[in-house]
Design a protein around this motif. Structure first.
Motif, PDB file in Angstrom:
ATOM      1  N   ILE A 143       0.840  -1.207   0.000  1.00 28.12           N
ATOM      2  CA  ILE A 143       0.000   0.000   0.000  1.00 28.12           C
ATOM      3  C   ILE A 143       0.870   1.251   0.000  1.00 28.12           C
ATOM      4  O   ILE A 143       0.620   2.208  -0.746  1.00 28.12           O
ATOM      5  N   SER A 144       1.920   1.232   0.827  1.00 32.41           N
ATOM      6  CA  SER A 144       2.807   2.403   0.890  1.00 32.41           C
ATOM      7  C   SER A 144       3.518   2.627  -0.432  1.00 32.41           C
ATOM      8  O   SER A 144       3.641   3.762  -0.912  1.00 32.41           O
TER       9      SER A 144
ATOM     10  N   SER B 179       2.551   1.606  -3.470  1.00 34.33           N
ATOM     11  CA  SER B 179       1.600   2.050  -4.495  1.00 34.33           C
ATOM     12  C   SER B 179       1.227   3.514  -4.293  1.00 34.33           C
ATOM     13  O   SER B 179       1.145   4.280  -5.253  1.00 34.33           O
ATOM     14  N   GLN B 180       1.007   3.892  -3.037  1.00 33.75           N
ATOM     15  CA  GLN B 180       0.662   5.285  -2.758  1.00 33.75           C
ATOM     16  C   GLN B 180       1.798   6.223  -3.141  1.00 33.75           C
ATOM     17  O   GLN B 180       1.580   7.295  -3.736  1.00 33.75           O
TER      18      GLN B 180
ATOM     19  N   GLU C 120       1.980   6.236  -7.032  1.00 30.95           N
ATOM     20  CA  GLU C 120       0.800   6.885  -7.606  1.00 30.95           C
ATOM     21  C   GLU C 120       0.899   8.400  -7.437  1.00 30.95           C
ATOM     22  O   GLU C 120       0.543   9.161  -8.333  1.00 30.95           O
ATOM     23  N   THR C 121       1.392   8.828  -6.268  1.00 29.37           N
ATOM     24  CA  THR C 121       1.573  10.263  -6.038  1.00 29.37           C
ATOM     25  C   THR C 121       2.624  10.827  -6.992  1.00 29.37           C
ATOM     26  O   THR C 121       2.467  11.929  -7.525  1.00 29.37           O
TER      27      THR C 121
END
Length: 587
Positions: free
Chosen positions: A89-90, A92-93, A96-97
């Motif tokens: 999750i970290s 990907s976040q 993505e950012t």
């Protein structure tokens, strides 16, 4: 000529992606630590199960040991799952950012590129990069990032676990590593070029679609839908062909990976048999080694499978970053703030006559051709002083719109120089009403403008009636999904934007042509309000606009035939006088 925007090299892509990481590089070590801990937790289960197998074979207190090891296995699974989820999750976040930042920078760069640069590349290319390529990277991130961040650590930690059991197990897997290397290298030799060609084919397809949709009325009027459909079909089949080539390369890649899996399992079984037969290993150790290898199927395949997604994403990133890098200092500027080679003096010596107004726009020896050997402008030169309106008239095909585009910076001349202020506004007969409210359509030209400023601009161009007829006034949605505006209202809106933007130089290319006879006078008055006090070039749709201008230039087959004031040319008995006489009789 189509001159696509550049592709960025891999080093530039990495540099720009690094610049876009939120919060800098300090987040990466923490992310690596979390994923590494998840990988370590993942090998506890197979090692514990191997120990249970050996304990059962040895007898004794195997039941108590099995319960303890089962608890260890369960705890390791939970910890590994939690850490893996946090890491994925970290990651990907984080990326993505970074992609969102790249996308914003790409759009910002595109909006500030010289208009002529975008025209040469084709808007389809830019739209494909902002749409298809961004979507490709965005879809790839959830697949690629977990594989790249997690699988590599899992593979290394698992190999270390095998070496703890017995170095021969790790060696057995290392022996088949060349098969994986061969599969990846063969894929990387073929895939990048195919994906780049696929992206380019998509851009060409988008360009053909845009051209057809923009000129839909013309296509229908001339019954030319068949050739347009043929071009779109050819571009679409080109995308299909490249896509099928990409799928073929993928299938061959996956077949080689399956062969590597078979060889790996066979190698471990042979090593285990030899070790156990010779008394140098245990069944539990072989079981643990095989479970670790089976556990590697997921990470190895995930890592290698996403090489496909990675290549596609990298091809798209090269196109996205290519737009960001297109604002190169060596790129020809769209607008020139410099002085002309033959500037008009803006000071006067004592005792001299007052200085002439300084030339705000200087065009020198402008020559331009859309097709080599067939110029539409031939060595055209003219100056436009500050506050002066220059009207350009001539027959259809004389080169008026080309001259306007070059003066505005939308086109670059093949030869000659065009010096103009930095702030330039161009209004043509083809204006766009954005799919938002009336206020949003106006504030895009002046984001800080208040409602009083917007209403004042509409009043100056004679568009008070537009606000009055809309039920919610400035808050009324207009455009594709809102209240439709008439062609004349859309032109009033475009002219009001010019007033709000307050440019030093205005180019009106038949900006009143869409008006019917009842609206012609109002739009011409609106155009006069817009050019008042500014340097302006007006391609006159009606000769009444030329009569109101400070000077008139008559173009004939791309050359300046006459130049002077309206009164001078009307009494000179030349082409302009004949044109005026014919227009007066028909009006």
């Amino acid at each position: 000529m189509n001159d696509a925007l550049p592709l960025a090299p891999a080093r530039a892509v990495a540099r720009e992606l690094w610049r876009s990481l939120p919060g800098g590089w300090w987040r990466l070590p923490t992310l690596v630590a979390v994923v590494l801990a998840a990988a370590v937790a993942g090998i506890a289960g197979p090692l514990a199960l191997g120990t249970v197998v050996d304990a059962i074979g040895a007898g004794g207190g195997a039941a108590d040991l099995a319960v303890t090891l089962a608890a260890v296995m369960a705890g390791a699974v939970v910890v590994g799952a939690v850490l893996t989820a946090i890491g994925m999750i970290s990651a990907s976040q984080l990326f993505e950012t970074a992609l969102a930042d790249l996308r914003e920078r790409m759009v910002s760069t595109a909006l500030h590129l010289p208009p002529s640069r975008v025209e040469r590349a084709g808007t389809g290319d830019l739209i494909a990069r902002a749409g298809d390529d961004v979507a490709e990277v965005s879809e790839a991130i959830p697949r690629v990032v977990p594989a790249l961040v997690g699988a590599a650590f899992t593979i290394v930690v698992t190999l270390a676990g095998m070496a703890v059991i017995d170095p021969w197990y790790a060696l057995a897997l290392l022996v088949i590593a060349p098969v994986h290397v061969f599969a990846v290298r063969a894929y990387l030799r073929a895939a990048p070029g195919v994906y780049a060609a696929e992206r380019a084919a998509m851009a060409e397809r988008a360009q053909h679609l845009l051209d057809t949709l923009r000129g839909l009325e013309t296509v229908r009027a001339y019954g030319s839908s068949t050739p347009h459909l043929v071009r779109i079909s050819a571009a679409s089949w080109s995308v299909v062909r490249w896509s099928m080539r990409a799928r073929g390369i993928q299938n061959l890649f996956f077949a080689r990976l399956n062969a590597a899996e078979f060889l790996g399992m066979a190698g471990l079984l042979v090593v285990g048999f030899v070790l156990v037969s010779g008394g140098h290993g245990t069944v539990g150790g072989t079981t643990a080694a095989m479970l670790l290898f089976l556990r590697l199927f997921g990470p190895i395949n995930q890592l290698l499978f996403v090489v496909d997604d990675l290549q596609s994403a990298l091809a798209s990133l090269a196109r996205i970053v290519g737009v960001i890098r297109a604002a190169d200092p060596d790129e020809p500027a769209a607008t020139g703030a410099g002085r002309s080679a033959d500037p008009v003096a803006d000071t006067a010596a004592p005792g001299d006559a007052p200085a002439e107004p300084r030339a705000a726009v200087v065009l020198r020896d402008i020559t331009h051709a859309y097709t080599a050997g067939h110029p539409v402008l031939h060595a055209v030169s003219m100056d436009i002083a500050e506050g002066e309106t220059l009207a350009v008239v001539g027959a259809s095909g004389a080169g008026k719109s080309t001259l306007a585009a070059i003066a505005a910076g939308v086109q670059e001349p093949d030869a000659g120089t065009a010096d103009r202020p930095t702030a330039v506004a161009l209004v043509t007969q083809d204006v766009h009403v954005f799919d938002t409210d009336l206020r949003g359509n106006l504030t895009l030209a002046a984001p800080a403008a208040g409602d009083d400023d917007l209403l004042a601009a509409l009043h100056r161009v004679g568009a008070d009636g537009l606000v009055a007829r809309l039920p919610r006034g400035l808050d009324e949605p207009v455009g594709a999904s809102g209240t439709p505006l008439s062609p004349a209202e859309a032109q009033h809106l475009a002219l009001a934007r010019v007033l709000l933007a307050d440019p030093a130089f205005v180019v009106l290319d038949e900006a009143t042509a869409e008006a019917g006879s009842t609206e012609a006078g109002r739009l011409e008055n609106a155009a006069l309000a817009v050019v008042d006090g500014r340097a302006a070039l007006v391609v006159a749709h009606r000769l009444s606009q030329a009569a109101a201008a400070d000077r008139v230039v008559l173009l004939d087959a791309g050359r300046v035939r006459e130049e002077g004031t309206h009164d001078e040319l009307r009494t000179a008995g030349g082409p302009y006088a004949r044109l005026w006489e014919a227009w007066s009789r028909s009006s």
